[in-house]
Write an enzyme that holds these catalytic residues in place. Structure first.
Site, PDB file in Angstrom:
ATOM      1  N   SER A   1      13.219 -23.570  -6.171  1.00 29.01           N
ATOM      2  CA  SER A   1      14.376 -23.594  -7.575  1.00 29.01           C
ATOM      3  C   SER A   1      13.209 -23.723  -8.439  1.00 29.01           C
ATOM      4  CB  SER A   1      15.909 -24.231  -7.032  1.00 29.01           C
ATOM      5  OG  SER A   1      16.180 -24.129  -8.096  1.00 29.01           O
TER       6      SER A   1
ATOM      7  N   THR B   1      23.192 -21.791  -6.683  1.00 29.57           N
ATOM      8  CA  THR B   1      22.117 -20.588  -6.482  1.00 29.57           C
ATOM      9  C   THR B   1      22.779 -20.011  -5.212  1.00 29.57           C
ATOM     10  OG1 THR B   1      20.268 -19.392  -6.947  1.00 29.57           O
ATOM     11  CG2 THR B   1      20.050 -21.672  -5.155  1.00 29.57           C
TER      12      THR B   1
ATOM     13  N   LYS C   1      27.128 -18.178  -3.732  1.00 28.26           N
ATOM     14  CA  LYS C   1      27.852 -18.230  -5.335  1.00 28.26           C
ATOM     15  C   LYS C   1      29.670 -17.685  -5.720  1.00 28.26           C
ATOM     16  CE  LYS C   1      24.210 -17.304  -8.929  1.00 28.26           C
ATOM     17  NZ  LYS C   1      23.215 -17.092  -9.691  1.00 28.26           N
TER      18      LYS C   1
ATOM     19  N   ASN D   1      28.090 -20.786 -10.335  1.00 29.31           N
ATOM     20  CA  ASN D   1      27.475 -21.375 -10.176  1.00 29.31           C
ATOM     21  C   ASN D   1      26.620 -22.884 -11.071  1.00 29.31           C
ATOM     22  OD1 ASN D   1      27.051 -20.885 -12.972  1.00 29.31           O
ATOM     23  ND2 ASN D   1      24.834 -20.430 -13.489  1.00 29.31           N
TER      24      ASN D   1
ATOM     25  N   ASP E   1      26.120 -17.841 -15.687  1.00 30.63           N
ATOM     26  CA  ASP E   1      24.646 -16.258 -15.786  1.00 30.63           C
ATOM     27  C   ASP E   1      25.030 -15.386 -16.445  1.00 30.63           C
ATOM     28  OD1 ASP E   1      23.286 -17.784 -13.501  1.00 30.63           O
ATOM     29  OD2 ASP E   1      24.492 -16.656 -12.203  1.00 30.63           O
TER      30      ASP E   1
ATOM     31  N   ALA F   1      22.540  -2.376  -9.815  1.00 30.53           N
ATOM     32  CA  ALA F   1      23.821  -3.046 -10.140  1.00 30.53           C
ATOM     33  C   ALA F   1      24.826  -3.305  -9.342  1.00 30.53           C
ATOM     34  CB  ALA F   1      24.299  -1.251 -10.863  1.00 30.53           C
TER      35      ALA F   1
HETATM   36  P1  ATR Z   1      21.326 -10.191  -4.042  1.00 28.47           P
HETATM   37  O1  ATR Z   1      22.554  -9.070  -3.406  1.00 28.47           O
HETATM   38  O2  ATR Z   1      21.391 -11.153  -3.796  1.00 28.47           O
HETATM   39  O3  ATR Z   1      21.247 -10.296  -5.759  1.00 28.47           O
HETATM   40  P2  ATR Z   1      19.653  -8.497  -2.618  1.00 28.47           P
HETATM   41  O4  ATR Z   1      20.663  -7.940  -1.908  1.00 28.47           O
HETATM   42  O5  ATR Z   1      18.141  -8.520  -2.587  1.00 28.47           O
HETATM   43  O6  ATR Z   1      20.100  -9.258  -3.484  1.00 28.47           O
HETATM   44  O7  ATR Z   1      19.734  -6.990  -3.535  1.00 28.47           O
HETATM   45  C1  ATR Z   1      19.075  -6.932  -4.975  1.00 28.47           C
HETATM   46  C2  ATR Z   1      19.375  -5.631  -5.310  1.00 28.47           C
HETATM   47  O8  ATR Z   1      18.087  -5.152  -5.371  1.00 28.47           O
HETATM   48  C3  ATR Z   1      20.043  -4.643  -4.912  1.00 28.47           C
HETATM   49  O9  ATR Z   1      20.631  -3.375  -5.588  1.00 28.47           O
HETATM   50  C4  ATR Z   1      19.609  -3.158  -4.549  1.00 28.47           C
HETATM   51  O10 ATR Z   1      20.166  -2.544  -3.472  1.00 28.47           O
HETATM   52  P3  ATR Z   1      20.825  -1.913  -2.483  1.00 28.47           P
HETATM   53  O11 ATR Z   1      22.320  -2.525  -3.101  1.00 28.47           O
HETATM   54  O12 ATR Z   1      20.287  -0.140  -2.233  1.00 28.47           O
HETATM   55  O13 ATR Z   1      20.201  -2.546  -1.053  1.00 28.47           O
HETATM   56  C5  ATR Z   1      17.897  -3.023  -4.791  1.00 28.47           C
HETATM   57  N1  ATR Z   1      16.570  -3.267  -4.020  1.00 28.47           N
HETATM   58  C6  ATR Z   1      15.904  -3.749  -2.741  1.00 28.47           C
HETATM   59  N2  ATR Z   1      15.299  -3.376  -2.473  1.00 28.47           N
HETATM   60  C7  ATR Z   1      14.946  -2.215  -3.681  1.00 28.47           C
HETATM   61  C8  ATR Z   1      14.200  -0.866  -3.265  1.00 28.47           C
HETATM   62  N3  ATR Z   1      13.035  -0.573  -2.312  1.00 28.47           N
HETATM   63  N4  ATR Z   1      14.427   0.269  -4.173  1.00 28.47           N
HETATM   64  C9  ATR Z   1      15.737  -0.153  -4.582  1.00 28.47           C
HETATM   65  N5  ATR Z   1      16.240  -1.098  -5.146  1.00 28.47           N
HETATM   66  C10 ATR Z   1      16.399  -1.632  -4.175  1.00 28.47           C
END
Ligand code: ATR
Length: 301
Positions: A36, A83, A87, A108, A123, A149
């Site tokens: 962090s 974090t 959350k 957060n 955030d 998203a």
């Molecule tokens: P968090 O939910 O904690 O923010 P995360 O699970 O790593 O973190 O997801 C972050 C975003 O990155 C998600 O939208 C994920 O897509 P999925 O919902 O399909 O998992 C996206 N993401 C991670 N790797 C990706 C990749 N190689 N291509 C496209 N999107 C990706």
């Protein structure tokens, strides 16, 4: 690098404060949390403003967030930041949830008060400030496309866009199924915003980008060495604003491609800064930590 404390260290002041001049009275909790950047920005502001408090990092395992809060409150903490992945658990542990946190479905920032735990989310509001600072236009003026998203950060930013009443919002995610419930919720929350959903391989993606003024990357693509850009280069153009929530590396493959295309670009450092400033002001109203935090971040990141 500031020291890393554990859930067990929250049992006594001696464990937290031995060898330190100032008492630990603020923290960020997460799992993991060692990486962090928050202490590196909050501590210089506390010191510059003459506040007798140390801001520490505490690794709290999932399922122990409410107990961590009661231990901190018992020790006389002022507040803490929360974090990933805590959350949502933090929101459930609060006695008073402030409206922005309720809409975003996540907390957060916590302030400990005699009447219980107050939960905030900085955030979303931090993103609003980051965009207006970096691109000199209010978020509400942008037609927005969010890549990723369906993730935690992506959902929070999408929600904030709907709350601000952006004219149109395109939600893009690798896993399309994650977007249906989110889109429904956003349509209810911000009726003026036209919400559409797409996958990255949808033939409509390029045309959607052309209708947008602001593209935001909230995927984790770009964090790791060897990653590419989450969006095809054909989606980028001169005059488009491109914001990558990643700030390490400072120039991700998406931002490099956007710079080449003549887009205006910015990275997640401004979001980190503004969410931190707003959290600090929930603990210490009437203060202006921004210049100290900005200077500290520019030195440390
Ligand atoms: P968090 O939910 O904690 O923010 P995360 O699970 O790593 O973190 O997801 C972050 C975003 O990155 C998600 O939208 C994920 O897509 P999925 O919902 O399909 O998992 C996206 N993401 C991670 N790797 C990706 C990749 N190689 N291509 C496209 N999107 C990706």
């Amino acid at each position: 690098m500031s020291p890393l404390y554990t859930f067990d260290d929250l049992l006594s002041r001696e464990l937290l404060d031995a060898g330190h001049g100032k008492p630990a009275r603020l923290a960020v909790i997460g799992h993991p949390v060692a990486h962090s950047s928050s202490p590196g920005m909050h501590q210089p502001a506390l010191d510059a403003l003459g506040i007798d408090a140390r801001y520490i990092k505490v690794d709290v395992p999932p399922g122990h967030v409410a107990e961590a809060f009661s231990r901190m409150k018992a020790l006389g903490f002022i507040g803490c930041n929360v974090t990933v992945p805590h959350k949502f658990e933090a929101l459930a542990a609060c006695d008073h949830i402030h409206p922005e946190a309720r809409s975003l479905g996540a907390v957060n920032t916590i302030r400990f008060e005699s009447d219980g735990l107050h939960g905030f989310n900085t955030d979303g509001p931090g993103f609003v400030r980051a965009i207006s600072d970096d691109f000199e236009l209010p978020l509400s003026a942008f037609n927005v496309l969010i890549a990723g998203a369906g993730g935690g950060a992506g959902q929070a930013i999408a929600t904030q866009c709907a709350l601000q009443g952006v004219p149109s919002l395109v939600l893009v995610n690798r896993t399309l199924e994650k977007l249906g419930p989110l889109a429904e919720r956003l349509r209810a929350l911000g009726p003026v915003t036209v919400v559409t959903v797409l996958s990255f391989d949808d033939p409509e993606l390029k045309a959607s980008c052309e209708r947008c003024d602001l593209v935001v990357n909230t995927t984790s693509v770009g964090l790791k060495r060897g990653d590419g850009s989450p969006l095809p280069d054909g989606c980028l153009r001169s005059g488009l604003c491109v914001y990558d929530t990643i700030y390490r590396p400072a120039v991700t493959p998406l931002l490099a491609a956007a710079n080449l295309a003549g887009s205006r670009t910015s990275n997640g450092l401004s979001l980190l800064l503004h969410q931190g400033v707003l959290a600090f002001q929930h603990w210490f109203p009437q203060t202006d930590p921004l210049p100290f935090m900005r200077a500290a971040l520019l030195h440390s990141v």
